[in-house]
Design a protein around this motif. Structure first.
Motif, short mmCIF file in Angstrom:
data_model
loop_
_atom_site.label_atom_id
_atom_site.label_comp_id
_atom_site.label_asym_id
_atom_site.label_seq_id
_atom_site.Cartn_x
_atom_site.Cartn_y
_atom_site.Cartn_z
N LEU A 54 42.10 33.07 36.97
CA LEU A 54 40.85 32.17 36.47
C LEU A 54 39.53 32.21 37.42
N ALA A 55 39.82 32.43 38.68
CA ALA A 55 38.70 32.73 39.71
C ALA A 55 37.93 33.80 39.26
N LEU A 56 38.67 34.87 38.88
CA LEU A 56 38.10 36.36 38.60
C LEU A 56 37.32 36.01 37.19
N TYR A 57 38.14 35.35 36.30
CA TYR A 57 37.44 35.16 34.92
C TYR A 57 35.99 34.37 35.29
N ALA A 58 36.11 33.38 36.09
CA ALA A 58 34.88 32.56 36.34
C ALA A 58 33.66 33.74 36.89
N ARG A 59 33.88 34.42 37.68
CA ARG A 59 33.08 35.34 38.33
C ARG A 59 32.46 36.55 37.33
N CYS A 60 33.51 36.74 36.50
CA CYS A 60 33.20 37.59 35.34
C CYS A 60 32.12 37.14 34.41
N ARG A 61 32.61 35.84 34.00
CA ARG A 61 31.47 35.27 33.24
C ARG A 61 30.00 35.22 33.97
#
Length: 66
Positions: A54-61
């Motif tokens: 989830l943290a990685l997805y937030a960084r990707c966004r």
């Protein structure tokens, strides 16, 4: 004639980026080889993996939206 793939949302692009990064960094995967005599990962470890994804997805966004 309109092309349906001409527009992709930033969420879709971020998800593709997440899949790419996670696959190459082995994020969210369990170890394939376990040490004899030890039990596989616990539920807490699974929650840590979910939190990492989830943290990685937030960084990707964030990266896509810049």
């Amino acid at each position: 004639m309109e092309h349906n793939n001409a527009y992709r949302s930033s969420q879709d692009i971020a998800l593709d980026l997440l899949k790419f990064v996670a696959a190459h960094a082995n994020v969210g995967r369990t170890a394939s080889a376990s040490t004899p005599g030890f039990a596989p990962g616990s539920a807490a470890k699974n929650e840590d993996q979910v939190d990492s994804l989830l943290a990685l997805y937030a960084r990707c966004r964030e990266a896509v939206e810049k």
